[in-house]
Design a protein around this motif. Sequence first.
Motif, mmCIF file in Angstrom:
data_model
loop_
_atom_site.group_PDB
_atom_site.id
_atom_site.type_symbol
_atom_site.label_atom_id
_atom_site.label_comp_id
_atom_site.label_asym_id
_atom_site.label_seq_id
_atom_site.Cartn_x
_atom_site.Cartn_y
_atom_site.Cartn_z
ATOM 1 N N ARG A 217 0.822 -1.223 0.000
ATOM 2 C CA ARG A 217 0.000 0.000 0.000
ATOM 3 C C ARG A 217 0.851 1.267 0.000
ATOM 4 O O ARG A 217 0.558 2.244 0.680
ATOM 5 N N THR A 218 1.941 1.227 -0.751
ATOM 6 C CA THR A 218 2.800 2.412 -0.863
ATOM 7 C C THR A 218 2.741 3.018 -2.259
ATOM 8 O O THR A 218 3.429 3.991 -2.531
ATOM 9 N N MET A 219 1.923 2.454 -3.124
ATOM 10 C CA MET A 219 1.798 2.963 -4.489
ATOM 11 C C MET A 219 0.980 4.253 -4.493
ATOM 12 O O MET A 219 -0.072 4.337 -3.872
ATOM 13 N N THR A 220 1.482 5.260 -5.159
ATOM 14 C CA THR A 220 0.757 6.513 -5.309
ATOM 15 C C THR A 220 -0.118 6.416 -6.560
ATOM 16 O O THR A 220 0.396 6.150 -7.640
ATOM 17 N N PRO A 221 -1.427 6.603 -6.408
ATOM 18 C CA PRO A 221 -2.292 6.502 -7.588
ATOM 19 C C PRO A 221 -1.984 7.616 -8.579
ATOM 20 O O PRO A 221 -1.648 8.736 -8.176
ATOM 21 N N PRO A 222 -2.100 7.326 -9.875
ATOM 22 C CA PRO A 222 -1.814 8.359 -10.876
ATOM 23 C C PRO A 222 -2.862 9.465 -10.883
ATOM 24 O O PRO A 222 -2.620 10.548 -11.386
ATOM 25 N N TRP A 223 -4.034 9.202 -10.301
ATOM 26 C CA TRP A 223 -5.120 10.176 -10.274
ATOM 27 C C TRP A 223 -5.975 9.891 -9.064
ATOM 28 O O TRP A 223 -6.226 8.742 -8.727
ATOM 29 N N LYS A 224 -6.390 10.928 -8.370
ATOM 30 C CA LYS A 224 -7.259 10.766 -7.210
ATOM 31 C C LYS A 224 -8.544 11.533 -7.468
ATOM 32 O O LYS A 224 -8.504 12.733 -7.765
ATOM 33 N N ALA A 225 -9.652 10.841 -7.376
ATOM 34 C CA ALA A 225 -10.949 11.452 -7.657
ATOM 35 C C ALA A 225 -11.313 12.483 -6.599
ATOM 36 O O ALA A 225 -11.014 12.315 -5.420
ATOM 37 N N ASP A 226 -11.955 13.558 -7.043
ATOM 38 C CA ASP A 226 -12.515 14.551 -6.134
ATOM 39 C C ASP A 226 -13.932 14.093 -5.812
ATOM 40 O O ASP A 226 -14.793 14.091 -6.693
ATOM 41 N N PRO A 227 -14.197 13.663 -4.556
ATOM 42 C CA PRO A 227 -15.518 13.120 -4.225
ATOM 43 C C PRO A 227 -16.674 14.060 -4.579
ATOM 44 O O PRO A 227 -17.706 13.613 -5.054
ATOM 45 N N ALA A 228 -16.502 15.342 -4.360
ATOM 46 C CA ALA A 228 -17.572 16.287 -4.676
ATOM 47 C C ALA A 228 -17.874 16.287 -6.174
ATOM 48 O O ALA A 228 -19.029 16.333 -6.594
ATOM 49 N N GLU A 229 -16.838 16.196 -6.986
ATOM 50 C CA GLU A 229 -17.026 16.175 -8.443
ATOM 51 C C GLU A 229 -17.677 14.875 -8.888
ATOM 52 O O GLU A 229 -18.547 14.865 -9.750
ATOM 53 N N VAL A 230 -17.265 13.775 -8.282
ATOM 54 C CA VAL A 230 -17.813 12.465 -8.642
ATOM 55 C C VAL A 230 -19.292 12.388 -8.297
ATOM 56 O O VAL A 230 -20.092 11.811 -9.033
ATOM 57 N N GLN A 231 -19.693 12.996 -7.184
ATOM 58 C CA GLN A 231 -21.072 12.884 -6.716
ATOM 59 C C GLN A 231 -22.044 13.819 -7.428
ATOM 60 O O GLN A 231 -23.244 13.664 -7.288
ATOM 61 N N LYS A 232 -21.539 14.750 -8.225
ATOM 62 C CA LYS A 232 -22.436 15.655 -8.950
ATOM 63 C C LYS A 232 -23.365 14.863 -9.848
ATOM 64 O O LYS A 232 -22.938 13.988 -10.589
ATOM 65 N N SER B 11 -30.016 6.686 -4.854
ATOM 66 C CA SER B 11 -29.862 7.050 -3.453
ATOM 67 C C SER B 11 -29.226 5.909 -2.666
ATOM 68 O O SER B 11 -28.334 6.124 -1.855
ATOM 69 N N LYS B 12 -29.645 4.667 -2.939
ATOM 70 C CA LYS B 12 -29.047 3.515 -2.262
ATOM 71 C C LYS B 12 -27.581 3.371 -2.658
ATOM 72 O O LYS B 12 -26.726 3.101 -1.823
ATOM 73 N N ASP B 13 -27.283 3.560 -3.940
ATOM 74 C CA ASP B 13 -25.898 3.483 -4.403
ATOM 75 C C ASP B 13 -25.051 4.547 -3.720
ATOM 76 O O ASP B 13 -23.933 4.288 -3.304
ATOM 77 N N LYS B 14 -25.582 5.748 -3.621
ATOM 78 C CA LYS B 14 -24.848 6.852 -3.000
ATOM 79 C C LYS B 14 -24.568 6.549 -1.532
ATOM 80 O O LYS B 14 -23.452 6.741 -1.061
ATOM 81 N N ARG B 15 -25.573 6.042 -0.816
ATOM 82 C CA ARG B 15 -25.367 5.707 0.604
ATOM 83 C C ARG B 15 -24.303 4.621 0.753
ATOM 84 O O ARG B 15 -23.456 4.699 1.640
ATOM 85 N N ALA B 16 -24.335 3.631 -0.114
ATOM 86 C CA ALA B 16 -23.342 2.547 -0.035
ATOM 87 C C ALA B 16 -21.946 3.083 -0.314
ATOM 88 O O ALA B 16 -20.990 2.745 0.385
ATOM 89 N N LEU B 17 -21.820 3.943 -1.321
ATOM 90 C CA LEU B 17 -20.512 4.500 -1.638
ATOM 91 C C LEU B 17 -20.028 5.418 -0.527
ATOM 92 O O LEU B 17 -18.858 5.387 -0.154
ATOM 93 N N ASP B 18 -20.928 6.230 0.022
ATOM 94 C CA ASP B 18 -20.549 7.109 1.124
ATOM 95 C C ASP B 18 -20.035 6.298 2.322
ATOM 96 O O ASP B 18 -19.033 6.648 2.943
ATOM 97 N N ALA B 19 -20.706 5.196 2.635
ATOM 98 C CA ALA B 19 -20.272 4.345 3.749
ATOM 99 C C ALA B 19 -18.898 3.744 3.454
ATOM 100 O O ALA B 19 -18.028 3.702 4.330
ATOM 101 N N TYR B 20 -18.698 3.303 2.232
ATOM 102 C CA TYR B 20 -17.401 2.745 1.837
ATOM 103 C C TYR B 20 -16.307 3.794 1.955
ATOM 104 O O TYR B 20 -15.228 3.524 2.474
ATOM 105 N N MET B 21 -16.589 5.015 1.468
ATOM 106 C CA MET B 21 -15.593 6.086 1.504
ATOM 107 C C MET B 21 -15.229 6.435 2.951
ATOM 108 O O MET B 21 -14.064 6.635 3.261
ATOM 109 N N ARG B 22 -16.228 6.502 3.824
ATOM 110 C CA ARG B 22 -15.946 6.802 5.236
ATOM 111 C C ARG B 22 -15.065 5.717 5.846
ATOM 112 O O ARG B 22 -14.139 6.002 6.588
#
Length: 110
Positions: free
Chosen positions: A50-65, A94-105
């Motif tokens: 878990r030391t690999m730096t991802p080439p791109w990191k998503a902005d959660p606010a942008e993804v959730q728009k 809405s269910k997908d969003k809640r599941a993703l939000d829980a995963y992100m937290r």
Amino acid sequence: QGPERSCIEQLLARKVSKRLCGTRGVVEMREHPFFDAWTKADMWEKVINRTMTPPWKADPAEVQKGWLDPVPDDKSESSGSSSDSSTRKQIVDSKDKRALDAYMRKHENR
């Protein structure tokens, strides 16, 4: 057929015995031609540790728009079926969003 397509097709194979990683586990993936560059650059160790730096990191606010489409009001709809499908879409989203939000937290501070 390139290694990219081969990798995806093998990952999506229905039969486990034909699926990439289906019989010998991650060893099969490491040996697949698509990951040759990773093997040569010792990227697997970075992934495992878990030391690999991802080439791109998503902005959660942008993804959730736009995740939740507004439900059209009854006056603008000529038939009830379209409104029903829109409402169902909003519930599923809405269910997908809640599941993703829980995963992100859960994985936020890893």
